[in-house]
Design an enzyme around this catalytic site. Structure first.
Site, mmCIF file in Angstrom:
data_model
loop_
_atom_site.group_PDB
_atom_site.id
_atom_site.type_symbol
_atom_site.label_atom_id
_atom_site.label_comp_id
_atom_site.label_asym_id
_atom_site.label_seq_id
_atom_site.Cartn_x
_atom_site.Cartn_y
_atom_site.Cartn_z
ATOM 1 N N ASP A 45 -51.547 -38.934 -16.649
ATOM 2 C CA ASP A 45 -52.559 -38.210 -15.935
ATOM 3 C C ASP A 45 -53.085 -37.130 -16.488
ATOM 4 O O ASP A 45 -52.870 -36.404 -17.763
ATOM 5 C CB ASP A 45 -51.346 -37.440 -14.932
ATOM 6 C CG ASP A 45 -52.316 -36.621 -13.959
ATOM 7 O OD1 ASP A 45 -53.133 -37.193 -13.113
ATOM 8 O OD2 ASP A 45 -52.362 -35.462 -13.983
ATOM 9 N N GLU A 84 -55.443 -41.767 -18.034
ATOM 10 C CA GLU A 84 -56.548 -41.380 -17.345
ATOM 11 C C GLU A 84 -57.441 -40.481 -17.933
ATOM 12 O O GLU A 84 -57.153 -39.147 -18.264
ATOM 13 C CB GLU A 84 -56.075 -40.681 -16.046
ATOM 14 C CG GLU A 84 -56.907 -40.108 -14.964
ATOM 15 C CD GLU A 84 -56.548 -39.124 -14.014
ATOM 16 O OE1 GLU A 84 -56.995 -39.189 -12.767
ATOM 17 O OE2 GLU A 84 -55.579 -38.262 -14.332
#
Length: 706
Positions: A346, A382
């Site tokens: 993330d 990401e």
């Protein structure tokens, strides 16, 4: 209770069959107490006096698995200099492998007086952080082996542990929404028959439910608020519901083992960029009270405050060797002890930051690249954060794949009907060579997706122009405003059969484009059955029917279409190449490995690529042009394939090309008609209906000899 010196490694609590070694890193502390708690919560404090290279350690004979423990850490309390030690706070061990319970704000989690902007030191006992558990790591894996699905053959399915099974009628009620629920036969059968190769689970690390959500009767459903990087989330455990917090680990391992038996890999969405402790006004549950300057990026000259590249209040200090070690130890633990097959990081740009800039050669990437364990699993970034220069799609190192946000945006704009995107669509369909080829990566480095947890579901992408996030109780001010969505003529639910038919086709169009593109497709869990979030594009706090699968209202035809799509991808290596197209001729013929076509059957020209009116195109894939070999070293060949896409609102007469010696084309897929069958002679025409996709194969009997 007597203690022995113990050893500084490994960090955490390690049971050896006779007792337990405890080791905690704190560079700036002046004293550490190990706190043992019995079943009634009675606390026994043991001073930890041994220190080796900033690691405080002690061995306690007789301490067995199941023992609850925490730490009180003493030192200077000077927030203006980044020091937040307060022995009144019981802290969670950063290396705890399991925990008992969740945070309890009513029992206190703050090292300062809440609401005090000056952060005056807390003098009341704070016992609200979860307690660590000593664990027995033993588990019978029964010869479990990782599926080791090649990246170019992978199809990723993003899912939430709770949402996937919370309403599944065939999963026993006591197992719904848990790791055991995923390991239950009906769930395994569904995933296997769908045809995916990997489940990417949204965060399963222990997280915190924020008070501002709890006050509104909501909670942190997504879980991007990590407190422990080792302990599985107890909220997703059937064992924890039965008051067996140690059983959480065995339950999680059982889920992984069951998925592996079906040939399905497990990828974890991990959040190593920040923690649940927030900014200078946030709680102190672990890292802040153990060694704040070590674990967090503090503002130079104003160490009371935290750098925030994540929008959550803080950023982990990956420049510090101990914080890097924590992350690497966590990753290795999930690989070696939990048998995880890969990770999606993330806001990975935050991990790459050296000072303020994003540095591709940061210590984080260097260590992973040379680590013999972590470097061998699937690594997915990401590739953005909220800081300046944080959007880094296409800039991550070799061996890393990336969520390709450019793919999502280009393809959704195309299916909205935007013109002038031909060249962008050409790149996205073929693995985004403009982003990944120059640095040595392959098409599968592009994790293609149309939808993800963050944003509209696929059904909502074709049903809403605007977000409808009122259930979040933030005045509909949260979530993205630019969704690149189109409601097809009505906002939200409608009984209009024409609009419903168009929405069904648009869902098929986007799924077909996703699965038939080069690269690695990622499907948002539930898109294949028409899952809706009622227009909510930021359902992070909706642990209810808004986020859960509605198993009573499955779009059966859409599910069958998705299964057919994934079967086609699996059966045709031309749809999941390991190498980028070269544009070269095949065996000296005047045919290249890929040819781009207009609807009149002629090759695309420069003006076609640049025209704002180009809203359709065809792609010829030469089955003899894969330039690859299989595991046995034999050349890989496939049928010649022809993919047609049109986002225009009118039907087009599409001329099927005379390429590759193909005399006749057989229809494999038509998003306008699930049951369509058609054979068309090369040079003949077919109708490519408005806003639709077709895929054809050339029968090998009519193709020039291989």
């Amino acid at each position: 209770m007597q203690t022995r010196p113990g050893t500084p490694h490994p960090l955490g609590a390690t049971w050896d069959g006779h007792g337990t070694n405890f080791a905690l890193y704190s560079e700036h502390a002046s004293g550490v107490e190990l706190c043992l708690f019995d079943a009634e919560g009675t606390e026994t404090r043991l001073p930890v006096t041994e220190q080796t290279a900033f690691v405080w350690h002690a061995y306690v004979p007789g301490v067995q698995p199941g023992q609850r423990y925490g730490y009180r850490v003493d030192g200077e309390y000077a927030p203006e200099r980044g020091l937040r030690f307060d022995p009144h706070v019981v802290l969670l061990d950063p290396y705890a492998k399991a925990v008992e319970g969740t945070e309890q704000f009513d029992k206190g989690v703050f090292a300062y007086v809440p609401g005090d902007e000056d952060n005056t030191m807390q003098t009341e006992d704070q016992r609200g952080a979860p307690l660590g558990l000593v664990v027995d790591p033993g588990f019978d894996w029964q010869g479990d082996q990782p599926p080791n699905v090649p990246f170019h053959q992978s199809v990723i399915y993003e899912a939430h542990v709770r949402g996937l099974t919370m309403t599944h009628p065939d999963v026993p009620e006591e197992l719904r929404g848990t790791y055991a629920g995923i390991a239950n036969p009906p769930t395994l059968k569904y995933l296997k028959e769908l045809g995916i190769t990997a489940v990417e689970l949204m965060p399963v690390h222990l997280h915190v439910d924020d008070p501002f959500l709890l006050d509104k009767g909501l909670d942190n459903y997504w879980g991007y608020s990590t407190l422990s990087f080792f302990a599985p989330e107890v909220r997703y455990s059937a064992a924890a519901r039965q008051n067996d917090p140690q059983g959480v680990i065995a339950e999680f391992k059982g889920m992984v083992k069951a998925l592996h038996k079906e040939g399905i890999e497990v990828i974890l969405d991990v959040v190593y960029n920040h923690t649940a402790e927030g900014n200078h006004l946030g709680p102190t549950m672990s890292f802040k009270g153990i060694d704040n300057p070590t674990y967090y990026r503090l503002v130079t000259g104003d160490e009371r405050h935290y750098f925030d590249y994540t929008g959550t209040g803080n950023s982990l200090n990956v420049r510090h060797p101990q914080t890097l070690q924590l992350i690497m130890d966590s990753l290795r633990y999930w690989i070696t002890e939990m048998h995880i097959d890969g990770f999606r990081f993330d806001l990975a740009s935050t991990l790459a930051r050296g000072l303020h800039e994003v540095d591709q050669l940061s210590s984080f990437f260097t260590i992973i690249h040379q680590d013999p364990i972590i470097s061998q699993v699937k690594l997915i970034a990401e590739p953005w954060d909220v800081g300046e220069g944080g959007y880094q799609v296409g800039n991550f190192p070799v061996n890393w794949a990336e969520w390709n946000g450019i793919y999502r945006d280009d393809m959704r704009a195309f299916w909205q009907g935007a013109g002038g995107l031909a060249s962008e669509i050409g790149y996205r369909l073929t693995g985004s060579s403009d982003l990944y080829q120059s640095d040595g990566r392959k098409p599968y480095a592009s994790i293609n997706f149309m939808t993800a947890h963050d944003g509209f579901t696929l059904r909502d992408t074709v049903s809403y122009n605007d977000k409808h996030n009122d259930a979040n109780q933030e005045g509909n001010n949260d979530g993205h405003n630019d969704n690149k969505s189109w409601n097809c003529g009505a906002e939200g639910p409608t009984d209009d059969p024409e609009i419903e038919a168009l929405r069904s086709r648009q869902q098929r169009n986007m799924l077909a484009t996703l699965v038939l593109s080069q690269g690695t497709p990622m499907i948002l869990g539930g898109d294949e059955i028409g899952r809706t979030q009622q227009g909510n594009n930021n359902a992070y706090c909706q642990d209810n029917e808004i986020s859960w699968y509605d198993w009573d209202n499955v779009d059966g035809p859409l599910l069958a279409f998705t299964q057919k799509l994934l079967k086609l991808r699996r059966e045709h290596p031309a749809l999941h190449r390991r190498k980028f197209f070269s544009g070269r001729t095949i065996r000296g013929e005047d045919v290249r490995d890929i040819v781009w076509l207009r609807f009149d059957g002629q090759e695309m020209t420069d003006s076609d690529w640049q025209s704002a009116e180009t809203q359709s195109l065809g792609v010829f894939l030469d089955g003899d042009g894969l330039n690859d070999v299989d595991a046995m070293g034999q050349p890989v060949r496939d049928d010649h394939l022809l993919l047609m896409l049109s986002s225009t609102y009118i039907d087009l007469p599409f001329t099927l090309p005379e390429l590759g010696g193909c005399g006749e084309w057989e229809l494999l897929l038509d998003t306008y008609d699930d049951g369509a069958e058609e054979r068309v002679a090369a040079g003949g025409e077919t109708t490519l209906h408005a806003r639709s996709v077709k895929l054809y194969r050339c029968a090998r009997s009519e193709t020039a000899p291989a």
